[in-house]
Design an enzyme around this catalytic site. Structure first.
Site, short mmCIF file in Angstrom:
data_model
loop_
_atom_site.label_atom_id
_atom_site.label_comp_id
_atom_site.label_asym_id
_atom_site.label_seq_id
_atom_site.Cartn_x
_atom_site.Cartn_y
_atom_site.Cartn_z
N HIS A 276 35.73 32.34 45.49
CA HIS A 276 35.91 31.13 46.30
C HIS A 276 37.08 31.25 47.27
CE1 HIS A 276 38.86 29.79 43.12
NE2 HIS A 276 39.45 29.28 44.18
N ASP B 43 32.79 34.08 39.83
CA ASP B 43 33.89 33.80 40.75
C ASP B 43 34.83 34.99 40.89
OD1 ASP B 43 35.22 32.28 42.61
OD2 ASP B 43 36.52 31.29 41.14
N ASN C 111 47.25 29.71 43.90
CA ASN C 111 47.30 30.66 42.79
C ASN C 111 45.97 31.37 42.58
OD1 ASN C 111 49.72 28.79 41.19
ND2 ASN C 111 49.80 31.03 41.08
N SER C 112 44.89 30.78 43.11
CA SER C 112 43.56 31.34 42.87
C SER C 112 43.51 32.82 43.26
CB SER C 112 42.51 30.58 43.68
OG SER C 112 42.31 29.30 43.15
N GLY D 87 14.84 33.75 30.92
CA GLY D 87 14.27 32.47 31.32
C GLY D 87 14.16 31.48 30.18
#
Length: 500
Positions: A131, A161, A234-235, A288
């Site tokens: 992100h 992420d 900080n990400s 699935g």
């Protein structure tokens, strides 16, 4: 007379001398025992316990001195801001600040965001969050020595992420050593380094608060929770253990409280690095199915014959599991002869396999063990948008208010089924209200969902529901089979019937 007194005096003097000598000898003997090796043992143990209580045995100043040079600032710029506001993995909708610095930027002009990262090899490969660089058209990295250079995206994985970027033409860069996040324990000391609010190379210290936290994706999420302060900027920065090893990538914060931050375990990043380098994306195996653990309440209400495994809640139509013949209520107990204890274990083992590979499952159906082979497909990409909330409209159709389970339900009609986009041939009753402080409320039953079964008995009408509810007694545990239109998924929920 005098002689008798003299003799008595001498005798008393001798007795006193004897007693004094005995006491002195005993004291010396006792001192020699106390000075021996046995009583000395508690002393060092006491000092050791005290030092452990007073603080960690690691000097984080030394750790930071070694790791800080490998931490970088990341600026990511896009040409224009998207018109819609998205909810990113920090848990807070996009704000204009504190991600943006300087004057307020035009919505249609370039948009600049900031984050952190850390170098993992000497030629300039850098790990960060997806992100942080998502949709960026220009990425600028600032090293600890003040040098600024352009970076390019090597690969990214939105599901976890994680992103890998690189500055080209570099050698001999400082590297952050990677540790083993699987060895972490709750209560272990950690520190975070990053650039919160633009304050470069900020260091915060805390402990591991929880392991395996799920925030966004109930299947793949495995976050490390920490009370080391993590803020915007900080990400992508490292979470470091007391040995000076990176064990997490700081990724998210709670929008409702301070001192609640989350990091992606570093083992998740190292596992996908080869794919990011080779293909720029990550593929995962997929069956699935929607799964849940087997717990004592479920075991009791459904009269299960096994107390472990991954219980199938739902099977996606046309998926590998559907084609192989898996059904709801099947309990997967092994994968390729390896025992499956929890649903999380099965999800991770299947996800770690390549699409197209075969998975041999053993499962229990209606008390009988069976086996099948599932050819895995590629896991679909996570949907970017949330389905719009569907609120049931008032209706004059027949409803039933039940005091035993705390639910108000009504029959499904075609109009409601179409509006909720229910799968074809769905039969059940719509839950229009959940009484506060009822057993259903405690069990996580939500308004607007569709009740399909109770203890595997079909509920196709209000009359069916009424019969099942009236047959329940205080103390019974019921398993409700629910369809959630928002999740587009069936779920099993257990509730304990209360005496009302």
């Amino acid at each position: 007379m005098f002689r008798r007194f003299t003799l008595v005096t001498v005798a008393l003097t001798a007795l006193v001398a004897f007693l004094v000598g005995a006491i002195f000898a005993g004291g010396v003997a006792r001192s020699s025992i106390e000075a021996g090796p046995q009583p000395k043992a508690p002393a060092p143990r006491l000092v050791s316990r005290t030092s452990a209580v007073l603080g960690p045995s690691v000097n984080f100043a030394d750790v930071v001195e070694r790791i800080n040079p490998a931490v970088v600032n990341i600026d990511a710029t896009t040409r224009g801001r998207e018109s819609r506001r998205r909810r990113d993995r920090t848990g807070i909708p996009d704000p204009p600040e504190p991600f943006e610095f300087g004057p307020r930027q035009d919505r249609d002009g370039p948009h600049r965001g900031a984050g952190s990262g850390f170098i993992i090899d000497v030629d300039g490969s850098i790990l960060t969050n997806n992100h942080v660089i998502d949709r960026a058209e220009r990425i600028t990295v600032k090293l600890s020595d003040g040098r600024t250079m352009r970076a390019r995206v090597v690969g990214s994985d939105p599901d976890t992420d994680i992103a890998l970027i690189k500055v080209d033409g570099q050698t001999g860069l400082p590297v952050a050593p990677l540790g083993d996040s699987a060895s972490l324990r709750m209560g272990e000391w950690v520190c975070a380094i990053g650039n919160p609010l633009g304050y470069e190379h900020t260091v915060t210290v805390g402990v591991v608060s929880f392991l395996g936290r799920k925030l966004f994706d109930m299947s793949l999420d495995n976050y490390i929770q920490t009370d080391a302060a993590i803020n915007f900027g900080n990400s992508g920065g490292p979470l470091i253990n007391a040995r000076g090893e990176v064990i997490g990538i700081n990724a998210a914060i709670s929008s409702r409280a301070s001192s609640i931050g989350f990091a992606v375990p570093i083992n998740g990043a190292t596992a996908i690095l080869p794919q990011l380098r080779a293909r720029g994306r990550v593929t995962r195996g997929y069956m699935g199915v929607a799964l849940r653990d087997v717990d004592p309440d479920l075991e009791r209400s459904l009269k299960l014959t096994v107390n472990h495994g991954a219980l199938v809640q739902d099977v996606t139509s046309g998926s590998p599991a559907d084609r192989a013949g898996l059904r709801p209520y099947d309990i997967v107990t092994s994968l390729d002869d390896h025992t499956i204890v929890t649903d999380d274990q099965l999800i991770r083992e299947v996800s770690a396999r390549a699409p197209g590979s075969a998975a041999h499952l053993r499962f229990v159906r209606d008390g009988r063990e069976q086996g099948i082979t599932v050819k895995l497909a590629e896991r679909p990409a996570r949907e970017s948008g949330d389905k719009a909330e569907q609120t049931p409209l008032p209706s004059e159709r027949r409803t039933d208010s039940d005091g035993t389970l705390g639910l108000v339900v009504r029959d499904l009609d075609r109009q409601t089924a179409d509006r909720l986009e229910l799968p074809k041939a769905t039969k059940g009753v719509l839950i229009t209200r959940v009484e506060p402080m009822s057993s259903s409320f405690d069990g996580g039953i939500e308004r607007g969902t569709v009740l399909l079964e109770i203890n595997r008995q079909p509920i196709e009408s209000v009359a069916d529901y009424r019969r099942a509810a009236r047959a329940a007694h205080a103390g019974d545990i019921l398993t409700l089979y629910i369809y959630s239109p928002d999740l587009e998924q069936r779920q099993l929920k257990t509730i304990r019937v209360e005496d009302r």
